[in-house]
Every structure is written in C-alpha cells, then in structure tokens.
Motif scaffolding. Structure first.
Motif, short mmCIF file in Angstrom:
data_model
loop_
_atom_site.label_atom_id
_atom_site.label_comp_id
_atom_site.label_asym_id
_atom_site.label_seq_id
_atom_site.Cartn_x
_atom_site.Cartn_y
_atom_site.Cartn_z
N ASN A 15 17.68 71.05 55.73
CA ASN A 15 18.63 72.03 56.25
C ASN A 15 19.61 71.29 57.14
O ASN A 15 19.76 70.07 57.02
CB ASN A 15 17.91 73.19 56.96
CG ASN A 15 17.09 72.74 58.15
OD1 ASN A 15 17.34 71.70 58.75
ND2 ASN A 15 16.08 73.53 58.51
N GLU A 16 20.29 71.99 58.04
CA GLU A 16 21.32 71.35 58.85
C GLU A 16 20.76 70.41 59.92
O GLU A 16 21.47 69.53 60.40
CB GLU A 16 22.21 72.41 59.51
CG GLU A 16 23.01 73.24 58.51
CD GLU A 16 23.88 74.28 59.18
OE1 GLU A 16 24.19 74.10 60.38
OE2 GLU A 16 24.25 75.27 58.52
N THR A 17 19.50 70.58 60.28
CA THR A 17 18.93 69.77 61.37
C THR A 17 17.65 69.04 61.00
O THR A 17 17.14 68.28 61.81
CB THR A 17 18.64 70.66 62.60
OG1 THR A 17 17.70 71.68 62.22
CG2 THR A 17 19.91 71.30 63.13
N ALA A 61 24.21 68.36 61.40
CA ALA A 61 24.54 68.91 60.08
C ALA A 61 25.54 68.01 59.35
O ALA A 61 26.41 67.39 59.96
CB ALA A 61 25.11 70.31 60.24
N GLY A 62 25.38 67.96 58.02
CA GLY A 62 26.33 67.23 57.18
C GLY A 62 26.49 65.78 57.56
O GLY A 62 27.59 65.25 57.59
N THR A 87 21.65 65.43 55.75
CA THR A 87 21.35 66.81 56.13
C THR A 87 22.31 67.75 55.41
O THR A 87 23.37 67.35 54.93
CB THR A 87 21.49 67.01 57.64
OG1 THR A 87 22.75 66.46 58.07
CG2 THR A 87 20.36 66.34 58.40
N PRO A 89 25.19 70.44 54.97
CA PRO A 89 26.40 70.71 55.75
C PRO A 89 26.42 72.16 56.22
O PRO A 89 25.69 73.01 55.69
CB PRO A 89 27.52 70.43 54.75
CG PRO A 89 26.91 70.76 53.43
CD PRO A 89 25.46 70.35 53.52
N PRO A 90 27.26 72.48 57.20
CA PRO A 90 27.38 73.88 57.64
C PRO A 90 28.01 74.73 56.54
O PRO A 90 28.76 74.25 55.68
CB PRO A 90 28.31 73.78 58.87
CG PRO A 90 28.31 72.35 59.25
CD PRO A 90 28.07 71.57 58.01
N SER A 166 25.04 73.59 51.53
CA SER A 166 24.77 74.46 52.67
C SER A 166 23.96 75.67 52.20
O SER A 166 23.70 75.85 51.01
CB SER A 166 26.09 74.94 53.28
OG SER A 166 26.78 75.79 52.36
#
Length: 288
Positions: A15-17, A61-62, A87, A89-90, A166
C-alpha cells in the motif's frame, strides 16, 4: 562456508506505506537480515513452512526503495540478494467533467505529483483498462468515447507507479441525453398553448425555455410515453419561440428549438379580414 543467497523476493502485498515481502527459504534456513538504503539492518526469523514473509513499514507513498536480503547461518551470511520494490502511489482525489456530449465525456484531474513519473489507468465498469500517460503540466485530460446518450457510467481511476497501482478513485458520470425529436401543439387558444412530445428513453424531466429567457422545469408522469405542458398568459395571435431540453441527472441535451402560435381573437380576425397567413406547417390560411 557461507550459506547461499535467496534467488527471488516477491511483493506479496503493498500500500502507500507498507510493502509485504515473501521469499522461499534457502536450505530450510530460518534466519535472514534485510537492509534497505540508509537504514539499519532488520533481523528476520521465519516460521514453520518453506516461505518467509516480512513487512517493511513507515514508508512513503509512490517511492522506489532498494533492499539487500542476506541469508544468515550462525555467524555466516550470504553475499546478499539485491532487489528494488515500490510503494503504491496516492490515489487521485477528484475527477471533474470538462465537457460532455451524447457520446463522449471529457474528464480532467490534477496530477498526483509533478515530481514522480506517474501514469494512470481508467477502468470502466464492465469495460477494459485504458492506460493514460501523465503529460506535461499539472492537469491530465482524457476523453471517454463511443458511449450511449443519457446513460450513467461508473469508473475507477488508478494512479500507476512502475508496477504498483493506487487504491483507485471511484466515480460516476453521465452522458448528455438526446433531444426530443418533435413537439406538437395539442390545443391552443388566445392565451394558452398546450404542447405534447414523446419521452426520450423514458426520461421524465425536461426544461422549457421561452424567447424571454424564462425557463420552466417540467416533470412527466410515470407510466406515460408522452409529456404534456401548457404555456399560459400569452398574447393572442402571436408567434413564440421555444427551446425544449431533455434533463438527465442534472445534465441537459443541446435543446430542441421550435415555434408555436396562439389563436386569434374575433377582433384580430375582423381586423385582418381578407388577409392570408402561412402557418408553421406552411399551410396558407385566408380570413374572409
């Protein structure tokens, strides 16, 4: 002798994190060490089974990260297996409709980032994925075509960074409805004109605009294929211009323009006795 290195590391989830990594144990060895760029090593102990999973957290993120995974056997370690992972991206937070017609919807959104080389994928419910590049500037536009008039469509827009998507931004939009094909004058007198038309795709909502820019919302009855509406407080023997809009989910058609005339009073008939007139159907009428 140093143990062999892991030969492949897969990204199981991300995921983003967070990035969840997975690899097959080397010679059933349970102990490993993971080093990421500019970070201290993390010791990892596998559980029963032939694979090891480990989640790297508190990431941005990303972002692309570089890792080295070591197999550890007592005081010895392998040469290390190097690999990158990214990771997610948003997601885009808002998509607006820039223009629309009966068959096309032009979408626009703000880029997630001007720094990272993000691209996008637009998925239509029941349709295929459409890749969309991120052009120069801070806005992205994309036109969805070959659509049906007066129809609601559901979309999911993904931001893409390398092989990571995302979570997706879900939204729905509609195409413009078709115009009414014909408006008939059902009845008329000196001050009223009763109009009638066939519904467009069973749509009940319409808006009638007169030449003085006054607009009247009109709602048809359920179960009926036709809509009737009476325009009142008119002047006798007068020609009026109208535009009728079909309205679907707040979106209007381009508008159907038509004229209509009120009936003449006995006074006007007497005044114009002996004169001839042409109706909107180009029929000649003479007052005798």
């Amino acid at each position: 002798m140093a143990p062999p290195a892991v030969t492949l590391v897969n990204v199981k989830t991300r995921n983003e994190t967070h990035i969840e990594l997975e690899w097959t144990k080397v010679n059933n060895i349970n102990t490993y060490a993971l080093k990421s760029s500019d970070e201290p090593e993390t010791p990892i102990t596998g559980l029963d089974g032939n694979t090891v999973t480990h989640t790297v957290s508190s990431l941005s993120a990303g972002t692309k990260y570089s890792f080295t995974l070591f197999t550890v056997l007592e005081e010895l370690r392998s040469t290390g297996f190097e690999f990158p992972a990214v990771t997610a991206p948003p997601a885009v937070t808002l998509v607006i409709v820039k223009t629309r017609s009966e068959t096309d919807i032009e979408l626009e959104w703000t880029k997630v980032s001007d720094i990272n080389p993000y691209t996008y994928i637009l998925k239509r419910t029941g349709g295929t994925d459409t890749p969309i590049p991120g052009p120069a500037g801070n806005k992205v536009t994309h036109t969805v075509s070959s659509l049906s008039a007066g129809t609601e469509y559901s979309f999911t827009l993904f931001t893409v960074f390398e092989d990571a998507r995302s979570t997706g931004h879900d939204f729905s939009e509609v195409t413009a409805p078709s115009n009414v094909a014909l408006v008939n004058v059902k009845t008329r007198n000196e001050t009223h004109i009763e109009l009638e038309w066939t519904k467009v795709n069973n749509i009940n909502t319409y808006a009638l605009k007169s030449s003085d820019e006054t607009e009247t919302p009109i709602t048809g009855l359920d179960g009926s294929t036709a809509v009737t509406h009476t325009v009142s407080s008119l002047s006798a023997g007068t020609k009026y211009s109208f535009t009728l809009f079909t309205v679907f989910e707040g979106v209007r058609s381009t508008g159907f323009e038509f004229p209509a005339v009120t009936g003449m009073s006995l006074f006007l008939i007497a005044k114009f006795q002996g004169s001839c007139f042409f109706s909107s159907q180009h029929l000649k009428t003479c007052v005798s």
